[in-house]
Scaffold this motif. Structure first.
Motif, mmCIF file in Angstrom:
data_model
loop_
_atom_site.group_PDB
_atom_site.id
_atom_site.type_symbol
_atom_site.label_atom_id
_atom_site.label_comp_id
_atom_site.label_asym_id
_atom_site.label_seq_id
_atom_site.Cartn_x
_atom_site.Cartn_y
_atom_site.Cartn_z
ATOM 1 N N ILE A 42 13.547 19.994 -16.949
ATOM 2 C CA ILE A 42 12.318 20.768 -16.483
ATOM 3 C C ILE A 42 12.312 21.199 -15.054
ATOM 4 C CG2 ILE A 42 9.991 21.398 -16.842
ATOM 5 C CD1 ILE A 42 12.202 19.111 -18.420
ATOM 6 N N PHE A 43 11.614 21.906 -14.243
ATOM 7 C CA PHE A 43 11.664 23.623 -13.203
ATOM 8 C C PHE A 43 9.887 23.900 -13.120
ATOM 9 C CE2 PHE A 43 15.967 23.075 -13.357
ATOM 10 C CZ PHE A 43 16.172 23.367 -12.272
ATOM 11 N N ASP A 44 8.713 23.110 -12.322
ATOM 12 C CA ASP A 44 8.081 23.964 -12.890
ATOM 13 C C ASP A 44 7.447 24.499 -10.803
ATOM 14 O OD1 ASP A 44 6.964 22.481 -10.911
ATOM 15 O OD2 ASP A 44 5.644 21.423 -12.346
ATOM 16 N N SER A 52 3.563 27.052 -16.241
ATOM 17 C CA SER A 52 3.418 26.593 -14.811
ATOM 18 C C SER A 52 5.077 26.093 -14.917
ATOM 19 C CB SER A 52 2.675 25.306 -14.874
ATOM 20 O OG SER A 52 2.749 24.211 -16.056
ATOM 21 N N ILE A 53 5.828 25.745 -16.585
ATOM 22 C CA ILE A 53 7.028 25.573 -16.527
ATOM 23 C C ILE A 53 7.874 27.460 -16.283
ATOM 24 C CG2 ILE A 53 8.797 24.333 -17.520
ATOM 25 C CD1 ILE A 53 6.303 22.375 -18.140
ATOM 26 N N THR A 95 4.940 23.047 -26.240
ATOM 27 C CA THR A 95 4.426 24.232 -26.939
ATOM 28 C C THR A 95 4.161 25.255 -25.440
ATOM 29 O OG1 THR A 95 2.978 23.161 -24.272
ATOM 30 C CG2 THR A 95 2.869 22.015 -26.755
ATOM 31 N N LEU A 96 5.281 25.849 -25.445
ATOM 32 C CA LEU A 96 4.784 26.810 -24.404
ATOM 33 C C LEU A 96 4.839 28.358 -24.990
ATOM 34 C CD1 LEU A 96 7.997 25.637 -22.077
ATOM 35 C CD2 LEU A 96 5.080 25.900 -21.871
ATOM 36 N N GLY A 97 4.809 28.208 -26.439
ATOM 37 C CA GLY A 97 5.127 29.779 -27.130
ATOM 38 C C GLY A 97 5.049 29.374 -28.539
#
Length: 226
Positions: free
Chosen positions: A184-186, A164-165, A14-16
């Motif tokens: 995954i890094f946030d 945030s991620i 859901t990041l874009g």
């Protein structure tokens, strides 16, 4: 924290909404993954998901199962708690038939029902193996062995800097042409590691897999938010 783990798994798609700054070698690798995944009607995978935050002294590991029909946006994510008598125990589930979405927490014996978010910002684990297609720029960084598998490593970063991620590192099984692991890094210092333990393509999945049956959960409280 367990909810955080589950929702991080299913929010990766859901990041874009657009491709940009494409590395040609990375694109070629990812296109192979996409083309193979599109040939499947349904997939079933067992996974291990680990959360680590050294600053907060947090390290958690959970196992789960994902069943998905990407073409119809149907999915079922099951997260397991501590085994009892050597058998897995369901801790929580998220199920969608493409129209409604059920979030079940066994500990509370409660299920929340929502309409599926079709805005493009909603949660959709049915697209977990094609998460890179929308809203990322990406770069191939070379090959690396991971748990004995030779993987092609691709770094993703979201086009929206407010997310945030801020980074996802994909490990693509070079022989199988499918995602094997995602790190995954946030911005809160959390690292989430999602690793595929088994993968079945064109799995025989009955349609009732993608609906929640209250009768199978005696006493469950249904909170309908539709």
């Amino acid at each position: 924290m367990k909810k955080t783990i589950l929702f991080t798994i299913i929010s990766l798609a859901t990041l874009g909404k657009t491709f940009a700054q494409k590395d040609t070698q990375a694109k070629a690798i990812l296109d192979q993954v996409t083309n193979k995944y599109k040939t499947y009607d349904a997939v079933k995978t067992d996974f291990v998901f680990a959360l680590e935050n050294p600053q907060a002294n947090i390290r958690e590991t959970q196992t789960g199962t994902l069943v998905a029909k990407s073409k119809s946006n149907k999915f079922k994510v099951t997260i397991y708690g501590k085994p009892v008598a050597g058998k897995p125990v369901i801790a929580q589930e998220i199920i969608s038939d493409g129209k409604s979405q059920w979030t079940y927490l066994k500990k509370d014996n409660e299920v929340q029902v929502n309409e599926v978010d079709k805005s493009g910002e909603g949660l959709n684990p049915a697209q977990i193996f094609t998460i890179y297609q929308k809203g990322f720029k990406y770069l191939y960084t070379g090959d690396q062995k991971l748990n004995g598998k030779l993987c092609q490593v691709i770094e993703l970063s979201p086009l929206d800097a407010k997310k945030s991620i801020f980074k996802v590192r994909l490990f693509i099984d070079k022989a199988q042409k499918q995602i094997y692991s995602a790190l995954i890094f946030d911005r809160n210092g959390n690292k989430y590691n999602y690793t595929i333990k088994s993968f079945s393509s064109n799995a025989n999945v009955p349609d009732n897999t993608f609906t929640f049956d209250p009768k199978a959960h005696p006493g469950v409280e249904v909170v309908d938010l539709r």
